[in-house]
Scaffold this active site. Structure first.
Site, PDB file in Angstrom:
ATOM      1  CD  GLN A 121      -2.372   1.149   2.834  1.00 34.88           C
ATOM      2  OE1 GLN A 121      -1.669   0.885   3.787  1.00 34.88           O
ATOM      3  NE2 GLN A 121      -3.620   1.523   2.991  1.00 34.88           N
ATOM      4  CB  SER A 124       2.356   6.660   4.984  1.00 32.90           C
ATOM      5  OG  SER A 124       1.237   6.266   5.703  1.00 32.90           O
ATOM      6  CB  SER A 156       4.432  -3.741   5.753  1.00 33.70           C
ATOM      7  OG  SER A 156       3.116  -3.354   5.668  1.00 33.70           O
ATOM      8  CD  GLU A 239      -4.511   0.651   7.507  1.00 33.56           C
ATOM      9  OE1 GLU A 239      -4.895   1.684   6.938  1.00 33.56           O
ATOM     10  OE2 GLU A 239      -3.327   0.432   7.797  1.00 33.56           O
ATOM     11  CD  GLU A 372      -1.934  10.585  19.961  1.00 32.66           C
ATOM     12  OE1 GLU A 372      -1.676   9.888  18.960  1.00 32.66           O
ATOM     13  OE2 GLU A 372      -1.506  10.309  21.095  1.00 32.66           O
TER      14      GLU A 372
END
Lengths: 402, 367
Positions: A121, A124, A156, A239, A372
């Site tokens: 994926q 990020s 990953s 996810e 958060e």
């Protein structure tokens, strides 16, 4: 259960059991070979029974997968190693199913499920983590292709993957959420460079991925141009909703090894650790019950919002339990198994030592959405509290301060 | 001992949800916060009219009593739902003490006297209490009275709802449990932290009681059910605190914004929500184990009480803090919830006492 399964002529538990036995009779697992058996299972619609016919499923209720799995397990049939191909199964597949063309579905889903093709994926970036929509990887249209340049991180399986789901910026002149497009990227293409990213545990479980002039054909776009953020929501939701039909036994999580050590090695016990252990044991058991309650709600067709909180709870609990475990081991807790850089295929919490568990679990409150951000999601979507004022909402991505 | 047999049912049935709706409606009509606050300062801190509506009107006092003994023949699962709603309203009624703890103690006894008393408690027209301090844990020690020549002597303190009852179930030094009429003893109210579940001292000065059975198993059964189902009261209480605080913070503005939009407060409320979600699973698990007579009941009760008690206190403390100055006033009901939550954290054993019980039950022994 059986009555509920008769939605629009979808097969019920009895019918699925019959079809599973038929598959086993036609392809005896011991004689068939692993890949051939998995392909036959996919073609019989018994891979993921809730998927459409022809794509590995039969349009049956998702909860009936357990019936098929139990029959196959009893017969000693191979499974598709879902832990190894987790990103493909959990994230790429539902997104392709939801937004792909018929051609894309037929091309990608079968090798994905069988495990012939591993997925990763590419979401990020170094500058876009919790604020994922701020991503800067660019995709520029050139004829029938898109040319992609940028850098991704925390990927990953990138070193094992044949394909990637990728989001990239296709329009810098509109606000950040609106200028993103979703692609399938061929990891073997020139311009894709995967570098191991060594982590706190000493291992390189993740990668950095550099994309330099990578050409992606427009036929590998998922969804409309500029609609990538909406497509990505499907991926991200899948996810986080990884909890499914699994029943976890008492002490099934990280509390298990600690409790075992406590029982077997009375010389390590102290009063302070006893108090903390009991408190964490209770929290682990209650967390398990909450997961079980969510599972029962899903089976009963009344999904609740509890899932949003489960990851939060487990992240904190794993960190506290593994921290306690290192202390419990005392002198041994000062040691570490192995700092050699390795490239594990799986994150295996239970098969490793306490120091690894302690260090790796620090990632639990960051990966798949930081605690958060998840607390914000609970506060806004479950409790209905207002969001904080935003300064980036109506500003073109190219004009954002960075 | 670390694995359990059958899976608990952690959901609410349709019938249980219907029961909840009926109890909530009744409480909305008869138990608003203003009335509860006023009543705490009167001579009858408990609400006889509300009790009559719950017991006579809805038959809820007899939920745990078999039908052939005049009850409803329901289970702890339904009782738990009732207690969630009573906790949400901090209702000043002796439900937990009479319809749960005293009733369970009687269910452990055999004989005509116990049967007759059970039927009376099921009707709700007689209110009973187990004369054991509210702070006693199921496996903990409790005081008894002396028996001399067939008469009972002694003083028992911290007896919840004693001022509201007609009959007390008194454990004596001879190992028996005795039914004693409240009119034959001296009940002296104690000034209690929790105004809605007041405590009293009971003095017996040569009173004749009817022996109901052995005190040991009866007291243990009563306190165990009390501890397990108290988690549902704590759940209802915590849920009210969360809901009311979220509502308040959506309306209350400071710095020209709703206060609930500030991340520091959102995170605290989200965390509290998570604790309430967990408490619901733990409380349902305990209620289901009690209802099923599961071999796992002791663990389920200890887990529920060890978890729920601190959550209820945390919820009430957060509610007070996040209501700001109004939370410190007598007129706002949050103090009723804080006082009940803190008292509940001691009732039927503290979280610490339940963790100690778990250490034995799941083989995690102390050093």
């Amino acid at each position: 259960m059986t009555d509920a399964a008769h939605r629009g002529g979808a097969p019920d538990a009895t019918e699925l059991r019959r079809r599973t036995r038929e598959l086993l009779a036609a392809h005896p697992p011991l004689e068939t070979g692993r890949t051939a058996f998995l392909e036959a299972r996919f073609d019989a619609g018994l891979a993921w029974v809730h998927y459409p016919e022809g794509l590995g499923g039969l349009g049956a209720p998702r909860t009936l997968q357990a019936v098929v799995d139990a029959e196959l397990e009893a017969a000693g049939a191979p499974d598709n190693d879902p832990r190894r191909i987790g990103i493909g199964l959990g994230m790429a597949a539902p997104t392709i199913l939801g937004f792909g063309t018929q051609e894309q579905k037929e091309r990608f889903l079968r090798p994905l499920w069988v495990g012939e093709e591993v997925w990763c994926q590419l979401f990020s970036e170094p500058g876009a983590g919790s604020d994922l929509a701020a991503l800067g990887t660019r995709a520029v249209r050139e004829g029938d292709d898109w040319v992609v340049d940028g850098q991704k991180v925390w990927t990953s399986s990138a070193h094992l993957a044949r394909w990637a789901i990728l989001i990239a910026r296709t329009d810098p002149d509109v606000p950040k959420h609106r200028g993103i497009t979703y692609f399938v990227c061929d990891m073997t293409d020139p311009g894709v460079e995967v570098r191991p990213l060594r982590q706190i545990t000493g291992e390189a479980e993740f990668n950095e991925v550099f994309l330099t002039g990578v050409r992606i054909p427009d036929s590998h776009r998922l969804g409309e141009v500029g609609d990538g953020w909406r497509v990505a929501q499907t991926t991200l939701m899948n996810e986080r909703v990884s909890i499914g039909g699994m029943r976890i036994p008492r002490e099934g999580g990280m509390i298990g090894p600690v409790a075992k050590t406590w029982r077997e090695r009375p010389e390590l016990r102290t009063h302070d650790l006893h108090q903390r252990l009991l408190k964490l044991w209770v929290e682990a058991e209650v967390g398990r019950l909450t997961g079980e309650r969510l599972r029962q709600q899903l089976v009963a067709g009344q999904p609740g919002p509890e899932g949003s909180g489960l990851k939060l709870g487990f992240a904190r609990l794993n960190q506290e339990i593994s921290g306690l475990e290192v202390e419990l081991l005392g002198e041994e807790g000062l040691l570490y198994e192995d700092w050699t850089m390795r490239r594990p295929e799986l994150v295996d919490f239970t098969g490793r030592d306490a120091g690894y568990r302690y260090l790796r679990s620090k990632g639990n409150s960051i990966e798949g959405g930081t605690s958060e951000v998840l607390l914000n999601i609970v506060a806004e979507r479950v409790l209905g509290l207002p969001s904080e004022p935003r300064t980036d909402k109506d500003v073109a991505w190219k004009d954002l301060a960075r | 001992m670390t694995t359990q047999g059958t899976q608990p049912d952690l959901l609410y049935s349709e019938e249980e949800e219907a029961l909840r709706a009926a109890v909530r409606d009744l409480l909305a009509d008869h138990c608003d916060a203003g009335r509860v606050i006023t009543r705490t300062e009167s001579d009858t801190p408990y609400d006889p009219a509300l009790w009559k509506a719950l017991s006579d009107g809805m038959g809820l006092a007899g939920l745990l009593v078999p039908e052939e003994q005049g009850g409803q023949g329901a289970t702890h699962r339904e009782v738990a739902v009732v207690l969630e709603e009573l906790g949400r309203a901090v209702a000043p009624v002796p439900y937990l003490t009479s319809a749960v703890v005293a009733t369970e103690a009687l269910l452990a006894c055999t004989g005509e006297d116990a049967d007759a008393l059970l039927t009376e408690l099921a009707s709700g027209r007689t209110v009973g209490a187990l004369a054991v301090a509210l702070s006693a844990a199921p496996d903990g020690a409790h005081r008894t009275v002396r028996d001399e020549g067939g008469l009972l002597y002694g003083e028992l303190t911290g007896i919840a709802d004693a001022t509201a009852v007609h009959v007390l179930l008194v454990p004596a030094a001879d190992g028996g449990l005795y039914a004693v009429d409240a009119s034959a003893v001296t009940v002296t109210p104690q000034i209690s932290l929790d105004l809605t579940r007041p405590l009293a001292t009971v003095t017996l000065d040569g009173v004749r009681g009817r022996r109901l059975g052995d005190a040991g198993p009866a007291v243990r059964r009563g306190l165990r059910a009390g501890a397990g189902l108290l988690a549902s009261e704590q759940l209802g209480l915590a849920d009210w605190c969360l809901t009311e605080t979220v509502r308040h913070l959506k309306e209350r503005k400071q710095f020209n914004r709703p206060v609930g939009g500030f991340q520091a407060l959102k995170h605290r409320l989200a965390q509290l929500w998570l604790e309430v979600v967990n408490t619901r699973a733990a409380a349902r698990n305990a209620a289901d184990a009690l209802a099923a007579g599961s071999a796992d009941t002791d663990v389920a009760v200890a887990v529920a009480q060890a978890y729920a008690a601190p959550v209820a206190v945390h919820a009430a403390e957060e509610a007070l803090q996040l209501h700001g100055g109004i939370g410190m006033t007598w007129e706002h009901p949050v103090h009723l919830y804080l006082k009940r939550a803190k008292a509940d954290s001691i009732a039927y054993g503290t979280a610490g006492a339940h963790r100690e019980a778990l250490a034995r039950l799941v083989d995690l022994q102390a050093p």
